[in-house]
Design a protein around this motif. Structure first.
Motif, short mmCIF file in Angstrom:
data_model
loop_
_atom_site.label_atom_id
_atom_site.label_comp_id
_atom_site.label_asym_id
_atom_site.label_seq_id
_atom_site.Cartn_x
_atom_site.Cartn_y
_atom_site.Cartn_z
N GLY A 68 -62.66 -47.72 39.59
CA GLY A 68 -63.17 -48.91 40.26
C GLY A 68 -63.27 -50.14 39.40
O GLY A 68 -63.89 -51.13 39.79
N ARG A 69 -62.65 -50.13 38.25
CA ARG A 69 -62.79 -51.23 37.29
C ARG A 69 -62.21 -52.54 37.81
O ARG A 69 -62.70 -53.61 37.45
CB ARG A 69 -62.15 -50.85 35.96
N SER A 70 -61.21 -52.49 38.67
CA SER A 70 -60.59 -53.73 39.12
C SER A 70 -61.51 -54.55 40.01
O SER A 70 -61.34 -55.76 40.13
CB SER A 70 -59.28 -53.43 39.86
N LYS A 74 -67.89 -58.77 35.08
CA LYS A 74 -68.02 -58.55 33.63
C LYS A 74 -69.25 -57.70 33.33
O LYS A 74 -69.19 -56.76 32.55
CB LYS A 74 -68.08 -59.89 32.89
N ASP A 75 -70.38 -58.02 33.97
CA ASP A 75 -71.61 -57.25 33.74
C ASP A 75 -71.45 -55.79 34.18
O ASP A 75 -71.95 -54.89 33.51
CB ASP A 75 -72.79 -57.89 34.46
N ALA A 76 -70.77 -55.57 35.28
CA ALA A 76 -70.55 -54.20 35.77
C ALA A 76 -69.64 -53.42 34.81
O ALA A 76 -69.86 -52.22 34.57
CB ALA A 76 -69.95 -54.21 37.17
N LEU A 77 -68.63 -54.09 34.25
CA LEU A 77 -67.75 -53.44 33.28
C LEU A 77 -68.53 -53.05 32.03
O LEU A 77 -68.37 -51.94 31.52
CB LEU A 77 -66.59 -54.37 32.90
N ILE A 78 -69.40 -53.94 31.56
CA ILE A 78 -70.22 -53.64 30.39
C ILE A 78 -71.09 -52.42 30.66
O ILE A 78 -71.16 -51.50 29.84
CB ILE A 78 -71.07 -54.86 29.99
N LYS A 79 -71.74 -52.41 31.81
CA LYS A 79 -72.61 -51.29 32.16
C LYS A 79 -71.81 -49.98 32.25
O LYS A 79 -72.23 -48.95 31.73
CB LYS A 79 -73.31 -51.57 33.48
N ALA A 80 -70.65 -50.03 32.88
CA ALA A 80 -69.82 -48.83 33.02
C ALA A 80 -69.35 -48.32 31.66
O ALA A 80 -69.34 -47.12 31.42
CB ALA A 80 -68.62 -49.13 33.93
N LEU A 81 -68.96 -49.23 30.77
CA LEU A 81 -68.51 -48.83 29.44
C LEU A 81 -69.66 -48.21 28.64
O LEU A 81 -69.47 -47.21 27.95
CB LEU A 81 -67.93 -50.03 28.69
N ARG A 82 -70.83 -48.79 28.74
CA ARG A 82 -71.98 -48.25 27.99
C ARG A 82 -72.42 -46.90 28.52
O ARG A 82 -72.94 -46.09 27.77
CB ARG A 82 -73.12 -49.25 28.04
N ASN A 83 -72.24 -46.67 29.82
CA ASN A 83 -72.69 -45.41 30.41
C ASN A 83 -71.62 -44.34 30.40
O ASN A 83 -71.87 -43.22 30.83
CB ASN A 83 -73.18 -45.64 31.85
#
Length: 84
Positions: A68-70, A74-83
């Protein structure tokens, strides 16, 4: 039956019970079992995700297979990468 690729089964189970993914729990448990690694210490010298561009974050999310990255901000990508 314990998983032979997990080096510290107790740590792995504790992390899983706390909600960590199988991959993340295994990575941490195996690092803690290795005397040369110190998973509680700060990692590399990469800048924080907030300093990355959205394109850079998207590329990193693509490398590790975040779904679902597309559609993510930006904030959602950061959260997804950290989790991850």
């Amino acid at each position: 039956m314990p998983n032979p690729s997990i080096k510290d089964e107790d740590t792995y189970q504790a992390l899983r019970d706390d909600g960590a993914s199988k991959e993340k729990a295994a990575r941490i448990a195996n690092a803690r079992a290795n005397d040369d690694m110190h998973p509680s210490e700060k990692g590399g010298k990469a800048p924080p995700y907030e300093d990355w561009t959205k394109d850079e974050l998207y590329e990193r999310a693509q490398e590790i297979g975040i779904e679902g990255r597309s559609d993510m901000t930006k904030d959602a990508l950061i959260k997804a990468l950290r989790n991850h």
